[in-house]
Scaffold this motif. Structure first.
Motif, PDB file in Angstrom:
ATOM      1  N   UNK A 189       0.823  -1.211   0.000  1.00  0.00           N
ATOM      2  CA  UNK A 189       0.000   0.000   0.000  1.00  0.00           C
ATOM      3  C   UNK A 189       0.862   1.267   0.000  1.00  0.00           C
ATOM      4  N   UNK A 190       2.044   1.150  -0.600  1.00  0.00           N
ATOM      5  CA  UNK A 190       2.984   2.264  -0.594  1.00  0.00           C
ATOM      6  C   UNK A 190       2.482   3.418  -1.453  1.00  0.00           C
ATOM      7  N   UNK A 191       2.678   4.632  -0.942  1.00  0.00           N
ATOM      8  CA  UNK A 191       2.325   5.823  -1.707  1.00  0.00           C
ATOM      9  C   UNK A 191       0.840   6.008  -1.922  1.00  0.00           C
ATOM     10  N   UNK A 192       0.035   5.343  -1.126  1.00  0.00           N
ATOM     11  CA  UNK A 192      -1.423   5.456  -1.310  1.00  0.00           C
ATOM     12  C   UNK A 192      -2.022   6.342  -0.221  1.00  0.00           C
ATOM     13  N   UNK A 193      -3.231   6.861  -0.486  1.00  0.00           N
ATOM     14  CA  UNK A 193      -3.876   7.705   0.531  1.00  0.00           C
ATOM     15  C   UNK A 193      -4.125   6.914   1.811  1.00  0.00           C
ATOM     16  N   UNK A 314       0.047   3.789 -22.017  1.00  0.00           N
ATOM     17  CA  UNK A 314       1.077   4.756 -21.640  1.00  0.00           C
ATOM     18  C   UNK A 314       0.880   5.122 -20.166  1.00  0.00           C
ATOM     19  N   UNK A 315       1.820   5.878 -19.594  1.00  0.00           N
ATOM     20  CA  UNK A 315       1.654   6.272 -18.182  1.00  0.00           C
ATOM     21  C   UNK A 315       0.307   6.957 -17.907  1.00  0.00           C
ATOM     22  N   UNK A 316      -0.258   7.604 -18.931  1.00  0.00           N
ATOM     23  CA  UNK A 316      -1.571   8.245 -18.743  1.00  0.00           C
ATOM     24  C   UNK A 316      -2.695   7.227 -18.598  1.00  0.00           C
ATOM     25  N   UNK A 317      -2.436   6.002 -18.992  1.00  0.00           N
ATOM     26  CA  UNK A 317      -3.487   4.970 -18.939  1.00  0.00           C
ATOM     27  C   UNK A 317      -3.388   4.124 -17.671  1.00  0.00           C
ATOM     28  N   UNK A 318      -2.885   4.731 -16.598  1.00  0.00           N
ATOM     29  CA  UNK A 318      -2.685   3.955 -15.372  1.00  0.00           C
ATOM     30  C   UNK A 318      -3.946   3.216 -14.937  1.00  0.00           C
ATOM     31  N   UNK A 319      -5.091   3.905 -15.019  1.00  0.00           N
ATOM     32  CA  UNK A 319      -6.338   3.260 -14.557  1.00  0.00           C
ATOM     33  C   UNK A 319      -6.664   2.025 -15.387  1.00  0.00           C
ATOM     34  N   UNK A 320      -6.501   2.152 -16.704  1.00  0.00           N
ATOM     35  CA  UNK A 320      -6.760   1.003 -17.568  1.00  0.00           C
ATOM     36  C   UNK A 320      -5.790  -0.131 -17.252  1.00  0.00           C
ATOM     37  N   UNK A 321      -4.518   0.249 -17.055  1.00  0.00           N
ATOM     38  CA  UNK A 321      -3.507  -0.775 -16.769  1.00  0.00           C
ATOM     39  C   UNK A 321      -3.844  -1.493 -15.466  1.00  0.00           C
ATOM     40  N   UNK A 351       5.050  -0.402 -20.500  1.00  0.00           N
ATOM     41  CA  UNK A 351       6.473  -0.449 -20.155  1.00  0.00           C
ATOM     42  C   UNK A 351       6.837   0.584 -19.108  1.00  0.00           C
ATOM     43  N   UNK A 352       6.163   1.729 -19.158  1.00  0.00           N
ATOM     44  CA  UNK A 352       6.509   2.801 -18.223  1.00  0.00           C
ATOM     45  C   UNK A 352       5.246   3.290 -17.564  1.00  0.00           C
ATOM     46  N   UNK A 353       5.368   3.808 -16.377  1.00  0.00           N
ATOM     47  CA  UNK A 353       4.202   4.357 -15.687  1.00  0.00           C
ATOM     48  C   UNK A 353       4.035   3.681 -14.350  1.00  0.00           C
ATOM     49  N   UNK A 354       3.137   4.239 -13.556  1.00  0.00           N
ATOM     50  CA  UNK A 354       2.896   3.722 -12.218  1.00  0.00           C
ATOM     51  C   UNK A 354       2.483   2.258 -12.314  1.00  0.00           C
ATOM     52  N   UNK A 355       3.061   1.441 -11.494  1.00  0.00           N
ATOM     53  CA  UNK A 355       2.654   0.035 -11.472  1.00  0.00           C
ATOM     54  C   UNK A 355       3.227  -0.798 -12.603  1.00  0.00           C
ATOM     55  N   UNK A 356       4.190  -0.243 -13.359  1.00  0.00           N
ATOM     56  CA  UNK A 356       4.750  -1.020 -14.473  1.00  0.00           C
ATOM     57  C   UNK A 356       5.443  -2.287 -13.962  1.00  0.00           C
ATOM     58  N   UNK A 357       5.977  -2.227 -12.739  1.00  0.00           N
ATOM     59  CA  UNK A 357       6.640  -3.433 -12.215  1.00  0.00           C
ATOM     60  C   UNK A 357       5.609  -4.506 -11.863  1.00  0.00           C
ATOM     61  N   UNK A 358       4.447  -4.076 -11.372  1.00  0.00           N
ATOM     62  CA  UNK A 358       3.377  -5.039 -11.114  1.00  0.00           C
ATOM     63  C   UNK A 358       2.921  -5.649 -12.434  1.00  0.00           C
TER      64      UNK A 358
END
Ligand SMILES: Nc1ncnc2c1ncn2[C@@H]1O[C@H](COP(=O)(O)OP(=O)(O)O)[C@@H](O)[C@H]1O
Ligand SMILES: [Mg+2]
Length: 381
Positions: A189-193, A314-321, A351-358
């Motif tokens: 839960x890192x970096x979360x509200x 892309x990084x803008x598609x974090x929600x979709x990812x 490849x890039x963006x929040x959660x890319x490692x997940x």
């Protein structure tokens, strides 16, 4: 003595038998993990705290329950953490199968939380109960003294809020927890509200579960044979046509039509379905506000899912990812088969963006889901 009685019980023996039979490659890191699981296995032989049916009255329950710090010692559980495809789930499953615990349960962590929320709200409807956590914990502890969670992960603030008190109550009822995860407890839960309020839960986990890092060299999900074309690139008109053919083949002459799934009182529209096969555009699945419950419903209701037009994210598609990750987890866990047309191969989708490692885990799963072995597995509903 019969043949069966000669077979040594336990996790280590089960692991060695599989290695000897050539089903698993010998892996030193896995063997170390299996030894830890073996220790816990031995401690838990016949483990059955509070074996009697819980008495029903609140008074009886009050007498029975002991405050957390008065609880006698019970064995610490295990938190197995490591990268994708290292054999965490495989080892936990060996342990779970072997565990001589009368009441045990193995469940994907997403599914567990879904169920916990549902029960929480059901209990809350009873006006005589002002705190649903103790009765909820009674219910869960009554079902299992050993809980094995696959893919322990916390993304959701609603989960984060309930987890601390629920787990405290479960540990107070002497429930032993074993979990697999891609994330160390300290990084959950890192970096979360609301992370600060979540920290006591991390401390509790570390107190009640020994953390075991599985440092296997190899990702065993990679390099499988691809017999069937389950992933078509690119998603152009030829990609569409390929998925059309899969759909026609799998629906076996049934006429596809739209369907509605009911999920906890809500409706989810399935654009096209027939013969246990559903077909969605990527946008209808991951661009709209669907959540784990919806994906779970799809994964259990249909044995096969077809997705048209998975784009590069892309990084803008974090929600979709993020939704796509949840979707693939649900499909994988229930052995739901996937056929898709996509702009890229799984490794290149996000490849890039929040959660890319997940997402790496998801890519690894998508690879495995194209294998003949996976495609031959029975659907789990
Ligand atoms: N030592 C091994 N030899 C061969 N296959 C293995 C071995 N360990 C794991 N596997 C297989 O590799 C795949 C990935 O293992 P899994 O337990 O799902 O990994 P994780 O849970 O760590 O992501 C599974 O199909 C599993 O059966
Ligand atoms: Mg796993």
């Amino acid at each position: 003595m019969s043949k069966l009685e000669k077979i040594e019980p336990g996790v280590m023996a089960a692991y060695r038998t599989r290695v000897a039979a050539g089903l698993l490659k010998h892996d030193p890191a896995q063997a170390v993990a299996a030894e830890h699981l073996q220790d816990l296995w031995a401690k838990l032989r016949g483990y059955d705290p509070n074996p009697k049916q819980p008495p029903n009255g609140w008074f009886a329950r009050m007498l029975r329950r002991k405050p957390v710090d008065e609880v006698q010692d019970h064995p610490n559980g295990l938190y197995i953490v490591g990268e994708v495809g290292r054999g965490k789930s495989m080892l936990m499953d060996l342990f779970f199968e072997a565990a001589e615990v009368p009441r045990k349960k193995r469940i994907h962590f997403h599914d567990f939380m879904q169920q916990a929320h549902r029960r929480f709200h059901e209990i809350k409807r009873n006006p005589a109960i002002d705190d649903p956590i103790p009765p909820l914990a009674d219910l869960i502890a009554g079902e299992a003294a050993l809980l094995c969670f696959d893919e322990f992960q916390v993304h959701d603030i609603v989960d984060a809020m309930i987890l601390g008190r629920l787990f405290e109550a479960l540990f107070a009822r002497q429930v032993v927890v074993v979990a697999t995860s891609n994330t160390l407890p300290d990084n959950l839960y890192e970096g979360k509200p609301g992370r600060d309020a979540f920290l006591p839960f991390i401390d509790l986990l570390k107190k009640r579960l020994d953390v075991l890092v599985l440092e296997s060299e190899q990702d065993y999900r990679r390099g499988r044979e691809h017999g069937l074309k389950a992933w078509v690139v690119p998603a152009d008109s030829r990609g569409d046509a390929a998925i059309d053919r899969v759909f026609e083949h799998l629906t076996e002459g049934h006429t596809p039509k739209s369907e509605t799934l009911l999920i906890q009182g809500r409706k989810l529209n399935v654009p096209l379905a027939a013969n246990g096969v559903a077909r969605f555009d990527f946008e209808a699945l991951c661009k709209v506000a669907l959540g784990p419950g919806d994906y779970l419903a799809i994964a259990t209701h249909f044995h096969t899912l077809l997705i048209d037009g998975i784009p590069r994210l892309s990084p803008d598609n974090f929600d979709e990812a993020r939704r796509f990750v949840t979707l693939i987890d649900a499909l994988y866990e229930h052995r739901c088969k996937l056929y898709a047309s996509a702009a890229a191969y799984p490794d290149d989708l996000y490849r890039a963006g929040e959660g890319a490692s997940i997402f790496e885990r998801t890519a690894s799963r998508l690879e495995e889901m194209q294998s003949e072995t996976y495609l031959a597995l029975p659907h789990l509903t």
